[in-house]
Motif scaffolding. Sequence first.
Motif: not given
Length: 267
Positions: A101, A114, A137-139, A143, A154, A168, A170, A185
């Motif tokens: 992020q 966002w 994207y790495h959460n 998010g 997210i 993604w 995760a 999710w």
Amino acid sequence: MAVLSCYPVMMTKPTLSLQLFSLRELGSLDDQLSAAARAGFRSVEPLGHHLEDPAGLRRTLALHGLTAPTAHIGFDALRDDPGRVGEACSACGIKQLFIPQSLRFLPQKTTTAWQRLGAELGRLAERYKQYGVSVGYHNMADGFALLPTARYGIEVLFEAARGSPLIWQADIAWMSRAGANPAEWLQRYSKILASAHVKDRAPEDASPDEDGWADVGTGTLTWPSLWRLALANGARTLVVEHDSPRRPFEFAQASFAYLSRFMAHSG
């Protein structure tokens, strides 16, 4: 949480990797890669600064019999120097770049922020296709906090990137820390899920010197079922991580030994 037996057997064996951020206290890149190999790993996930010397990274990976299918990188480097980054990935065999992020885009964590981040990452994902590199994207936990618009960051991000090749990675432990349901999710975004970080949460107040994290298999997360959940929803590279390990090598060694049991039955 669904149990292990509910998920189908995966036909392609996943890759078990180690995030080099976990070994940063061990010294040089050579020291870190030596430790990863001695712990049992055959793949690692480098960081953006490692790509500044692709020849050195490639040489040291080969010296220790390691590959680097994925890497983490900062937003500015990803955006401002695609030629250098793309060539470095090609030289080192890196196929997927993940950006944690970006606080630069989320100083207030608003819906608009966002949306901006998702749109920009989508554009970058398109741009890096020419280098044969997927951008993802790495959460973190943020998010999965509800915004004033009654939506989650997210989902706003992925909606803004819709139609792009953004993928993604995760981080399931951060999802857990945020109080989110991983099954919900991962299933919702299974079409873009490519990778997952495998780390564990310590019992409440048990490891303040390790920021509340634990060696994988010694904490509170049910990794047998979470492992299969990640695979069943598309993750093919499982990356072991501990943000603040007290003993980095022992963490890597113990986590690899624990997860090797899952690898034996994957694929």
